[in-house]
Design an enzyme around this catalytic site. Structure first.
Site, short mmCIF file in Angstrom:
data_model
loop_
_atom_site.label_atom_id
_atom_site.label_comp_id
_atom_site.label_asym_id
_atom_site.label_seq_id
_atom_site.Cartn_x
_atom_site.Cartn_y
_atom_site.Cartn_z
N ASN A 56 0.88 -1.17 0.00
CA ASN A 56 0.00 0.00 0.00
C ASN A 56 0.91 1.22 0.00
OD1 ASN A 56 -1.81 2.06 0.41
ND2 ASN A 56 -2.82 1.14 2.18
N ARG B 161 -12.77 15.44 6.96
CA ARG B 161 -13.54 15.71 5.75
C ARG B 161 -14.99 16.04 6.10
NH1 ARG B 161 -11.56 10.22 3.09
NH2 ARG B 161 -9.38 10.73 2.62
#
Length: 396
Positions: free
Chosen positions: A8, A239
């Protein structure tokens, strides 16, 4: 022994995990970080849990993979001899990739071309792919896309109501993210309750610093809360989630914010952080318990948004058989689980307060015996899911 290496990769770091292909046991894991800085770092943990760390300059991802290989060798693992494939997390596959895909030159070109839809992620994912292919040139490399699981959404779910020609030209549509986690949890939940995934209507809540929800019908994603980017949907650590787009135009005109400043505001200075000054749910809960009004409001907004999506997905699925909570917040916050599902007995959803607050780990039921909907906590394992999908592609 045969193993899959799961990678990743970010812009200045990458995580890795070596997973045994047969037993699915993690043989080693690590993190290489601060790539490109004067002093980089690497941490490696072997199968026995012994951890080693070092600091050194790591000029690029290729150098980072060399550091990783040295760490494997120092722990007595011949990773090159054992490796059957490398699985890579890639965030944005657009509408082109709907399944795990062996990485060819053409696939690399496509991942790069899709960077416009994920400028913070795809270039970093690609850097990791290029470095890994140099380090392991004799095995297959497989891209597993965060968006792929959601490619089964119907047009009504993924289409935005804007000018159709403009949307097609610039590929503006809902793609969804966290697909690897949603798929893993949906299948793990089906296995846990002892029913075929094809027979179940499921709602999966992936609640972490990034958060999304998914409606899964018969093992297929039919709707999800994130959209063209990971910004849409639930309230998250930093967010905003759903917001009236006119707010952005208003702030540009009246507050004089540039497009980049609005982007920073919505992605890095909003959500729990924007509402309470704290981006970590644990800190928000602690502050709320101490009477902090801003923290209380942050929790109220977080819960309200999640409940709204629960209601929408119950309608889309025509009810639910299983609801699963996963990721950092979903797995570890009994308070949020109980608040999100409170008062839904008329929909067949009833939480057992004792089971919900149990310190047990692993997949577990937290609903009452009378609940028509089985409510679960299911730890996610995206790395294992990537390894499984990688093996499926290469025939392992």
């Amino acid at each position: 022994m045969s193993a899959v290496l799961v990678v990743n990769s970010g812009s200045s770091s990458f995580k890795y995990q070596l997973i045994d292909a047969e037993s699915e046991v993690t043989l080693a894991s690590g993190l290489v970080e601060r790539i490109g800085e004067p002093t980089g770092g690497a941490t490696h943990t072997d199968a026995a849990g012994e951890r080693t760390s070092l600091e050194l300059e790591i000029v690029d991802h290729t150098a980072g993979f060399a550091v990783m290989l040295e760490a494997f060798a120092a722990s007595g693992v011949d990773v090159v001899a054992d490796l059957v494939a490398v699985g890579h997390r890639v965030v944005q596959g657009g509408a082109r990739f709907f399944e795990p895909t062996i990485i060819t030159d053409l696939v690399r070109i496509n991942i790069d071309e899709l960077s416009g839809l994920a400028p913070l992620h795809n270039p970093a994912n690609l850097a990791g792919i290029i470095a890994a292919q140099k380090a392991f040139p004799d095995v297959s490399h497989v891209a597993v896309f965060d968006t792929a699981f959601h490619q089964t959404m119907p047009p009504a779910s993924y289409t935005y109501a804007i000018d159709a020609a403009l949307a097609e030209k610039y590929r503006v549509r809902r793609y969804g993210f966290h697909g690897t986690s949603h798929r893993f949890v949906a299948h793990a939940a089906a296995e846990f309750v002892g029913r075929p995934v094809e027979d179940l209507r499921q709602i999966v809540l992936h609640l972490g610093n990034g958060a999304s929800m998914c409606a899964v019908d018969g093992g297929r994603s039919i709707d999800t809360s994130m959209g063209m980017t990971p910004l849409e949907g639930l309230v998250m650590g930093t967010r905003s989630g759903d917001i009236d787009p006119a707010v952005l135009l208003y702030l540009q005109r009246r507050a004089g914010l540039s497009a980049d400043e609005v982007d920073t505001l919505l992605n890095k200075r909003s959500g729990l952080l924007g509402l309470s000054g704290r981006g970590d749910m644990r800190d928000v809960q602690t502050a709320a318990d101490a009477g902090d009004e801003a923290a209380k409001l942050a929790l109220d907004v977080y819960v309200h948004r999640a409940r709204s999506y629960i209601g929408a997905y119950l309608v889309e699925l025509r009810g639910a058989d299983v609801i699963s909570f996963t990721a950092g917040v979903g797995e570890n916050s009994p308070l949020l689980r109980s608040r999100i599902l409170a008062g839904l007995e008329s929909f067949g959803i009833e939480i057992d307060p004792v089971l919900n607050t149990s310190p047990d780990r692993g997949a577990r039921v937290i609903s009452t015996e009378n609940s028509r909907v089985t409510v679960l906590v299911v730890p996610t394992n995206e790395e294992l899911e990537i390894a499984r999908q990688t093996l499926a592609v290469v025939g392992g």
